[in-house]
Structure formats: structure tokens, C-alpha cells
Scaffold this motif. Structure first.
Motif, PDB file in Angstrom:
ATOM      1  N   UNK A   1       5.468  -4.030   1.338  1.00  0.00           N
ATOM      2  CA  UNK A   1       6.399  -4.927   0.634  1.00  0.00           C
ATOM      3  C   UNK A   1       6.947  -5.935   1.632  1.00  0.00           C
ATOM      4  N   UNK A   2       6.949  -7.227   1.322  1.00  0.00           N
ATOM      5  CA  UNK A   2       6.519  -7.841   0.059  1.00  0.00           C
ATOM      6  C   UNK A   2       5.109  -8.417   0.122  1.00  0.00           C
ATOM      7  N   UNK A   3       4.346  -8.109   1.195  1.00  0.00           N
ATOM      8  CA  UNK A   3       3.030  -8.722   1.352  1.00  0.00           C
ATOM      9  C   UNK A   3       2.097  -8.423   0.182  1.00  0.00           C
ATOM     10  N   UNK A   4       2.120  -7.150  -0.290  1.00  0.00           N
ATOM     11  CA  UNK A   4       1.173  -6.741  -1.332  1.00  0.00           C
ATOM     12  C   UNK A   4       1.788  -6.737  -2.721  1.00  0.00           C
ATOM     13  N   UNK A   5       3.042  -6.371  -2.825  1.00  0.00           N
ATOM     14  CA  UNK A   5       3.706  -6.276  -4.129  1.00  0.00           C
ATOM     15  C   UNK A   5       5.198  -6.493  -3.923  1.00  0.00           C
ATOM     16  N   UNK A   6       5.865  -6.948  -4.970  1.00  0.00           N
ATOM     17  CA  UNK A   6       7.300  -7.234  -4.825  1.00  0.00           C
ATOM     18  C   UNK A   6       8.167  -6.559  -5.871  1.00  0.00           C
ATOM     19  N   UNK A   7       7.616  -5.579  -6.591  1.00  0.00           N
ATOM     20  CA  UNK A   7       8.419  -4.766  -7.507  1.00  0.00           C
ATOM     21  C   UNK A   7       8.088  -3.299  -7.274  1.00  0.00           C
ATOM     22  N   UNK A   8       9.036  -2.437  -7.620  1.00  0.00           N
ATOM     23  CA  UNK A   8       8.804  -0.998  -7.445  1.00  0.00           C
ATOM     24  C   UNK A   8       7.634  -0.536  -8.295  1.00  0.00           C
ATOM     25  N   UNK A   9       7.527  -1.070  -9.507  1.00  0.00           N
ATOM     26  CA  UNK A   9       6.438  -0.665 -10.393  1.00  0.00           C
ATOM     27  C   UNK A   9       5.085  -1.020  -9.796  1.00  0.00           C
ATOM     28  N   UNK A  10       4.970  -2.251  -9.243  1.00  0.00           N
ATOM     29  CA  UNK A  10       3.702  -2.663  -8.644  1.00  0.00           C
ATOM     30  C   UNK A  10       3.398  -1.859  -7.384  1.00  0.00           C
ATOM     31  N   UNK A  11       4.420  -1.518  -6.624  1.00  0.00           N
ATOM     32  CA  UNK A  11       4.212  -0.716  -5.414  1.00  0.00           C
ATOM     33  C   UNK A  11       3.663   0.659  -5.762  1.00  0.00           C
ATOM     34  N   UNK A  12       4.279   1.323  -6.749  1.00  0.00           N
ATOM     35  CA  UNK A  12       3.821   2.653  -7.146  1.00  0.00           C
ATOM     36  C   UNK A  12       2.415   2.568  -7.730  1.00  0.00           C
ATOM     37  N   UNK A  13       2.182   1.577  -8.577  1.00  0.00           N
ATOM     38  CA  UNK A  13       0.847   1.401  -9.143  1.00  0.00           C
ATOM     39  C   UNK A  13      -0.155   1.122  -8.037  1.00  0.00           C
ATOM     40  N   UNK A  14       0.277   0.335  -7.046  1.00  0.00           N
ATOM     41  CA  UNK A  14      -0.610  -0.012  -5.946  1.00  0.00           C
ATOM     42  C   UNK A  14      -1.028   1.183  -5.124  1.00  0.00           C
ATOM     43  N   UNK A  15      -0.060   2.049  -4.775  1.00  0.00           N
ATOM     44  CA  UNK A  15      -0.422   3.195  -3.945  1.00  0.00           C
ATOM     45  C   UNK A  15      -1.248   4.204  -4.740  1.00  0.00           C
ATOM     46  N   UNK A  16      -0.933   4.369  -6.020  1.00  0.00           N
ATOM     47  CA  UNK A  16      -1.727   5.292  -6.836  1.00  0.00           C
ATOM     48  C   UNK A  16      -3.156   4.775  -7.005  1.00  0.00           C
ATOM     49  N   UNK A  17      -3.268   3.460  -7.166  1.00  0.00           N
ATOM     50  CA  UNK A  17      -4.593   2.860  -7.313  1.00  0.00           C
ATOM     51  C   UNK A  17      -5.370   2.952  -6.003  1.00  0.00           C
ATOM     52  N   UNK A  18      -4.676   2.709  -4.868  1.00  0.00           N
ATOM     53  CA  UNK A  18      -5.328   2.801  -3.561  1.00  0.00           C
ATOM     54  C   UNK A  18      -5.828   4.218  -3.307  1.00  0.00           C
ATOM     55  N   UNK A  19      -5.021   5.209  -3.678  1.00  0.00           N
ATOM     56  CA  UNK A  19      -5.432   6.606  -3.504  1.00  0.00           C
ATOM     57  C   UNK A  19      -6.640   6.921  -4.381  1.00  0.00           C
ATOM     58  N   UNK A  20      -6.623   6.453  -5.621  1.00  0.00           N
ATOM     59  CA  UNK A  20      -7.750   6.717  -6.518  1.00  0.00           C
ATOM     60  C   UNK A  20      -9.015   6.043  -6.008  1.00  0.00           C
ATOM     61  N   UNK A  21      -8.879   4.836  -5.462  1.00  0.00           N
ATOM     62  CA  UNK A  21     -10.036   4.131  -4.900  1.00  0.00           C
ATOM     63  C   UNK A  21     -10.567   4.858  -3.677  1.00  0.00           C
ATOM     64  N   UNK A  22      -9.667   5.378  -2.843  1.00  0.00           N
ATOM     65  CA  UNK A  22     -10.085   6.118  -1.658  1.00  0.00           C
ATOM     66  C   UNK A  22     -10.812   7.399  -2.046  1.00  0.00           C
ATOM     67  N   UNK A  23     -10.333   8.062  -3.106  1.00  0.00           N
ATOM     68  CA  UNK A  23     -10.991   9.289  -3.554  1.00  0.00           C
ATOM     69  C   UNK A  23     -12.365   8.999  -4.145  1.00  0.00           C
ATOM     70  N   UNK A  24     -12.508   7.825  -4.761  1.00  0.00           N
ATOM     71  CA  UNK A  24     -13.786   7.476  -5.374  1.00  0.00           C
ATOM     72  C   UNK A  24     -14.785   6.951  -4.355  1.00  0.00           C
ATOM     73  N   UNK A  25     -14.290   6.453  -3.218  1.00  0.00           N
ATOM     74  CA  UNK A  25     -15.177   5.871  -2.208  1.00  0.00           C
ATOM     75  C   UNK A  25     -15.922   6.953  -1.447  1.00  0.00           C
ATOM     76  N   UNK A  26     -17.085   6.610  -0.972  1.00  0.00           N
ATOM     77  CA  UNK A  26     -17.890   7.560  -0.199  1.00  0.00           C
ATOM     78  C   UNK A  26     -17.939   7.201   1.277  1.00  0.00           C
ATOM     79  N   UNK A  27     -17.449   5.985   1.608  1.00  0.00           N
ATOM     80  CA  UNK A  27     -17.585   5.510   2.988  1.00  0.00           C
ATOM     81  C   UNK A  27     -16.264   5.440   3.743  1.00  0.00           C
ATOM     82  N   UNK A  28     -15.148   5.737   3.088  1.00  0.00           N
ATOM     83  CA  UNK A  28     -13.860   5.663   3.779  1.00  0.00           C
ATOM     84  C   UNK A  28     -12.853   6.587   3.123  1.00  0.00           C
ATOM     85  N   UNK A  29     -11.873   7.019   3.914  1.00  0.00           N
ATOM     86  CA  UNK A  29     -10.784   7.847   3.393  1.00  0.00           C
ATOM     87  C   UNK A  29      -9.473   7.076   3.339  1.00  0.00           C
ATOM     88  N   UNK A  30      -9.507   5.798   3.752  1.00  0.00           N
ATOM     89  CA  UNK A  30      -8.288   4.990   3.817  1.00  0.00           C
ATOM     90  C   UNK A  30      -8.483   3.713   3.016  1.00  0.00           C
TER      91      UNK A  30
END
Length: 650
Positions: free
Chosen positions: A342-371
Motif C-alpha cells: 500500500x499504496x503501490x498496489x492497492x489503496x483500499x482495505x478490500x483491494x488489499x485483502x483481495x490482492x493477497x488472497x488472489x496472490x496466494x491462490x496464484x502462487x498455489x496454482x503456479x508450478x514454477x514459483x512459491x512467491x
């Protein structure tokens, strides 16, 4: 006059006990939590100076008159203003996160300010009290103002709760009404028995109620790890956003932790979590660490993202690849990491929470990275996904999905006697949406189940329309999602839709993919058997994508196997694939199955699949997916043309 201060002394001891247990509660430095501590301070001062003043007045010969004046004056300031402090706390609790609480506090502090000036003026006017040189204490003519101020703020606190009750949960509303009511009742008792000092007892009772129900450590701290919980984290980021502070959120999400509990037991699983929490605490200081969920932890780092934070993320990733030891147990616990700033990636609490949950889901779906680092592009993708969800919900509500039909030609007759139904969204607020984008969203949200039922209903009506117009047609294929097979009463639902439309069961063919068959073999087999008994046919789609094999085909009552387009395309370049396709066609025919080849886009591919003895051909070379009206016209015209050709042949 002699006063009884036993209740006041006991209450001060109780106050210290409450403070001891509450000092680690609600670590977020919000206005509400700061005012709770302010209530402690004011109450402690009022009780301490009350006791001291009472003792000094009782033994005037032991204390200088000016010191008794000073202590009593502080008591007169602090005691009535306890009511103001508790009123301010009520305001903060009611208007928490509303942004205008401080303005309200400033305006409502006016009566307390006036009273404070009155106490200062008492040094010259004696309107509240006076102490003679011999130590005699005398009440002044305006002594009742002391109680009036307390009553005023107590009643005001209850009025605020009643007027703005819509902002609060019922449980919190009751508590905020009860504690000033109890305090007021105690003060009334003191007025009836003026020699018994109870003002501090009233405030202590109020503080105890607030602590037990609103400020309790159990409400803010995770019992297992001792870390602040998700609610505290959410409160903290909202506070930081209001203050426009730069910060970063790093989420550590454990993969498949249920397996750890199943393997080592719940107790050892908890010990592993405590070990991880202890390690995270050591690397996160001086930043804040929270338990975000059952198997997720959050590090809240202050300031912009820099090289040191990147180093900590890398260090954490490396540590999670090493084993954790608890007693005699040792295991590697896989994990993924999501980072958002914050605020580089998102500027509301809702977007921040959605962002980290989405990042975690993307990391779990990826096969080449854990971050995964959540940036503007990822958030834009997430916002688009939300919009797609809204579009799907709207179409589902209005039953307004478009069904396209791709005619399929029979190699034996040269007629378009079957078609595949395909879900399309040609028009939306985002423009045309393609299946590879909205189908996964529909599956993730579970909407695909009801969508499929709507598609089946539309297909039945299309089949009926063809029949009513005298068009010879064998049926339409309908694609089923894997989620369909997790539904109770699936067969009954399918049969009910077809029966309601009075469509012949044999005109409907259900397509399932290899992955569905691999994941739900037993369920699919039972469903296929029941469908077969009603005359509904089952087709295996996308054969050759790697999920299925000949054995699974043998064990499932199928009618048709559709060869994936990748096999057809590969056969044009590799003779080994071409030989395999021919062999598969032969094997399936010997099993009594029909074979359909998809993805045919040119004459060379057509010639090849015909040489393999394929029964049906589907592809752009023959027909593209068409809207219902165009598909209806295409099929009618194609059959009319064939009839015309047949009529002129000798």
C-alpha cells in the motif's frame, strides 16, 4: 463529616487487576483503544485523589492546607470527567472507522471544559467546596454540578447508542447501553448516601463490563499462537490507510496442512504451527505478525517495499523448504507466499485483502514459483474477474446466456445430423467474453451447475424446434462440468428438465471430459448407467489429453469417444500419431463405440480422419459455432440442399 472509602479502596485494587489483564489486549492504536486506556487513567486518578483527599480532610492536622486543596481540586476535576471519558469511548465504539469521531469529541467536550474552568475558579469563588485553615471541608452551593456533569455524559452515551444503533451489532449495542446505566445507578446511590464514596466503584464496574465484552484479549488474540488475530490485522490496515502510511503485507499460506494433521495428529499439528509462528515472530520484528487464518500468517511491514523486505521474503521462502521439528517428528511443510503493498498496489482495505488472497491462490496454482507479488496488473485482473462474476450472476438470474451450436457432419451420410451446444457471452459490459475466461470463473464460483441446467433446457427447446419443422436430427451434445457430479440428485434433475420439455431422451447426448472421468470414475459410471437406461447417451470428450485410458473407457457405459483436436493436428506431422489415431478408431469401433474427431480445419485433415473410419467430424472446415437462429438456418439449408442433390441424381 466522616466518609466510608472501603468500597473505593477495593475498587481501585480491582481496577489495577483489570488493567493488568487488559494491557496486552487490542494492540491496534485505534482511537477506541486509546480512549479505553484513557478511561483507565482518568478513573485511576479520580479514585486515587478521592481516597487521598478523604484521608487528608479526615486528618487535617497531618497535612498542609494547600496540599489538601490541591489534591481535592484534582479529585473534583477527574471524578465528573470520568463520565466524559466513557462518553468519548462510546463515540469511538459507535463511529469507529467513520472518520469524523474526533470532530464529534471536540464539540461534545464543551460541557466538560466549562466544568473544568468552574473547578479552577473555585480556588477563588468556593462555589464547589472550601477548606478552612483548620482543615474543615465545606460543600459549595454548586456542588450538584459535579453530579450533573456525570449524569449529562452518562445519558448522552446512552442516547448516542439509541440514535445510531444501526451502526452497531445488537450485542455491542446492549453493552454500550448497560455500562453507563450501571454507573448512573451507582452515583444515584452515592447521592442518597453521601458519606459512602462510590464514584470510583461506578467507573470500575463500567470498565469491567467494557473489558469483558469489548476489549477482551480473547477477542483479539489467537489462543494457539498468542498472535493478534485476523480482526486485529484488518483493524490495523484500516487505521494505517486512514493515516496514509506506507506498508506491505506478506502472507505465508501453508499447503495441505490437513495432511500434516492427518499424519502426525492434531496435537503435533498445533506444535508445528507454534514452531512456525515462533520463527515468523523472530524474523518479523520490529514489524507486526498476525495469524490470518488456520494455516495462514501475515507480516505487516511498515514503509515502502525495499531490498531488505525482498531479502526477508527470500529468506522465508528458503526456510519453508527445510524441515520443521516438533518433538520426535520432522517434516517439510510446503508453503506459498503472497505480497501486496500500500499504496503501490492497492489503496483500499478490500483491494488489499483481495490482492493477497488472489496472490496466494496464484502462487498455489503456479508450478514454477512459491512467491507471488500482487501488482496493478494482477489487481486489474482481479477486478475484471469480479466483474465477470457479476455478469455471470446477472445472466444466470435472467436466464440470458447465449447458446451457440456447432453442426457436426456424419461421414456415413454426409448430413449434419448432430451438433454441440456451446455456452457464449457475445455481449457484456466488458464486451464479448470468451469461454476460456468465464468458464473457469463459473466453475470456481459454483455457478456452472445452474448454468448447465439452463443450457440443457435451451437445448431441449432447440431440439424440439428442429423436430417441429420436420428437420431430421439425431440430437445435441451438452457439456457437463465436473462440479455437476458433486450434486445430489443429478440424474433426477437432468431427467426432469428433459421431461418438462417433452424432448426425446435419445436426442440428448451428455459430454464429459477425461479429467471428469478420472476424478469421479465411480460417480460418472453410476450416472452413465442411469442415463443409458433412459436412452440418454454419454460421450467422452477430449480423449488424448492425458487423463484417461482405454481401461476407463471400457468401464464406463459410453456411446461416443471424441478424439481431441491435438491428436488430429499432430497426426498431420507425425506418422506415429497418425498410426495411433487409426488404431484408436479401430479399437473403439470393436468396443461398439462411435468415434468423433474435432478440430478438422482443412481438406487434408478431413481426408485423414475419413481414412481412419471416423464416424463424425467436427471443425471449422465444415461449420463454426453459430447462434441459434443461424444454426437453425444452416442445418435446414444443408439438409434441403442434400435433398435437392439426391432428387436430381439418377
Amino acid at each position: 463529616m466522616h466518609w466510608n472509602i472501603v468500597a473505593e479502596c477495593i475498587s481501585e485494587i480491582n481496577l489495577i487487576i483489570i488493567w493488568f489483564y487488559s494491557r496486552k489486549s487490542n494492540l491496534v492504536p485505534s482511537l477506541r483503544n486509546r480512549l479505553f486506556q484513557f478511561c483507565f487513567f482518568v478513573t485511576f486518578c479520580a479514585m486515587s485523589f478521592n481516597i487521598a483527599s478523604t484521608v487528608m480532610i479526615a486528618y487535617p492536622e497531618k497535612f498542609p492546607c494547600f496540599l489538601t486543596w490541591l489534591v481535592t481540586t484534582v479529585y473534583f476535576v477527574a471524578t465528573p470527567l470520568m463520565g466524559m471519558a466513557y462518553f468519548f469511548y462510546t463515540l469511538a465504539a459507535v463511529f469507529e472507522n467513520k472518520g469524523n469521531t474526533m470532530k464529534i469529541i471536540i464539540w461534545t467536550s464543551l460541557p466538560g471544559t466549562v466544568y473544568f474552568l468552574l473547578v479552577i475558579m473555585n480556588l477563588f469563588s468556593n462555589v464547589l467546596f472550601s477548606i478552612c485553615p483548620d482543615g474543615t471541608y465545606t460543600r459549595g452551593p454548586l456542588i450538584s454540578v459535579t453530579y450533573i456533569i456525570f449524569y449529562l455524559y452518562g445519558v448522552a452515551a446512552m442516547a448516542v447508542v439509541v440514535i445510531w444503533r444501526k451502526y452497531m451489532e445488537p450485542a455491542i449495542r446492549r453493552i454500550l447501553v448497560i455500562f453507563p446505566m450501571i454507573a448512573l445507578l451507582v452515583i444515584i446511590v452515592q447521592q442518597l448516601y453521601p458519606t459512602v464514596i462510590l464514584s470510583g466503584s461506578a467507573a470500575t464496574c463500567a470498565l469491567l463490563i467494557i473489558y469483558l465484552y469489548l476489549q477482551n484479549k480473547q477477542n483479539s488474540v489467537d489462543y494457539l499462537t498468542g498472535l493478534p488475530n485476523r480482526q486485529e490485522f484488518l483493524k490495523m490496515i484500516e487505521l494505517l490507510i486512514r493515516k496514509s502510511k506506507y506498508f506491505n503485507i506478506t502472507v505465508l499460506s501453508l499447503r495441505g496442512f490437513k495432511r500434516i494433521n492427518d499424519t502426525y495428529g492434531q496435537h503435533n499439528g498445533d506444535l508445528f504451527l507454534q514452531e512456525i509462528a515462533s520463527y515468523l515472530k523472530s524474523i518479523s520484528e520490529p514489524h507486526c505478525l498476525y495469524r490470518f487464518g488456520g494455516d495462514e500468517f501475515v507480516i505487516l511491514s511498515y514503509g515502502p517495499f525495499d531490498a531488505s523486505m525482498s531479502h526477508n521474503v527470500k529468506k522465508l521462502e528458503q526456510r519453508m523448504q527445510q524441515p520443521w521439528i516438533s518433538g520426535e517428528n520432522s517434516c517439510v511443510i510446503p508453503a506459498v507466499i503472497g505480497v501486496v503493498g500500500y499504496p503501490e498496489c492497492a489503496n483500499t482495505a478490500e483491494d488489499l485483502i483481495s490482492g493477497i488472497e488472489y496472490a496466494v491462490s496464484m502462487a498455489k496454482a503456479a508450478s514454477d514459483t512459491n512467491v507471488y507479488y500482487c501488482g496493478h496488473e494482477m489487481l486489474a485482473s482481479l477486478r475484471r474477474r469480479r466483474k465477470i462474476v457479476e455478469i455471470l450472476e446477472e445472466n444466470l438470474k435472467n436466464n440470458s446466456f447465449s447458446v451457440y451450436y456447432q453442426p457436426i457432419i456424419s461421414t456415413a451420410t454426409g448430413k449434419y445430423t448432430v451438433a454441440e451446444s456451446l455456452l457464449r457471452i457475445p455481449d457484456s459490459p466488458l464486451g464479448p467474453l470468451f469461454p476460456n475466461e468465464f468458464i473457469p470463473v463459473a466453475e470456481e464460483t459454483g455457478m456452472i451447475v445452474e448454468i448447465t441446467y439452463q443450457i440443457l433446457d435451451k437445448v431441449c427447446k432447440f431440439v424440439n424446434r428442429l423436430s417441429e419443422n420436420g428437420i431430421e436430427f439425431d440430437g445435441v451434445h451438452v457439456n457437463f462440468s465436473g462440479q455437476q457430479f458433486s450434486q445430489i440428485g443429478l440424474a433426477e434433475k437432468v431427467e426432469g428438465i428433459i421431461e418438462a420439455n417433452h424432448t426425446p431422451f435419445s436426442k440428448i447426448k451428455i459430454e464429459i471430459t477425461e479429467s471428469i472421468l478420472a476424478d469421479n470414475a465411480e460417480t460418472v459410471e453410476e450416472f452413465a448407467l442411469e442415463m443409458q437406461q433412459r436412452g440418454i447417451l454419454i460421450e467422452l470428450d477430449d480423449f488424448g489429453t492425458g487423463y484417461s485410458n482405454i481401461v476407463s473407457v471400457m468401464n464406463t457405459p459410453l456411446d461416443t469417444v471424441k478424439l481431441d483436436k491435438s491428436l488430429v493436428w499432430s497426426a498431420m506431422e507425425k506418422k506415429e500419431t497418425a498410426a495411433m489415431v487409426k488404431s484408436l478408431s479401430t479399437v473403439f469401433h470393436e468396443m461398439g463405440l462411435q468415434v468423433l474427431a474435432e478440430g478438422v480445419e482443412n481438406a487434408q485433415q478431413e481426408a485423414f480422419v475419413k481414412s481412419c473410419g471416423i464416424d463424425y467430424i467436427q471443425g471449422f472446415y465444415f461449420a463454426k459455432p453459430l447462434p441459434e437462429e443461424e444454426a437453425f438456418a444452416f442445418i435446414r439449408n444443408a439438409q434441403a440442399k442434400q435433398e435437392m442433390i439426391r432428387g436430381i441424381q439418377p
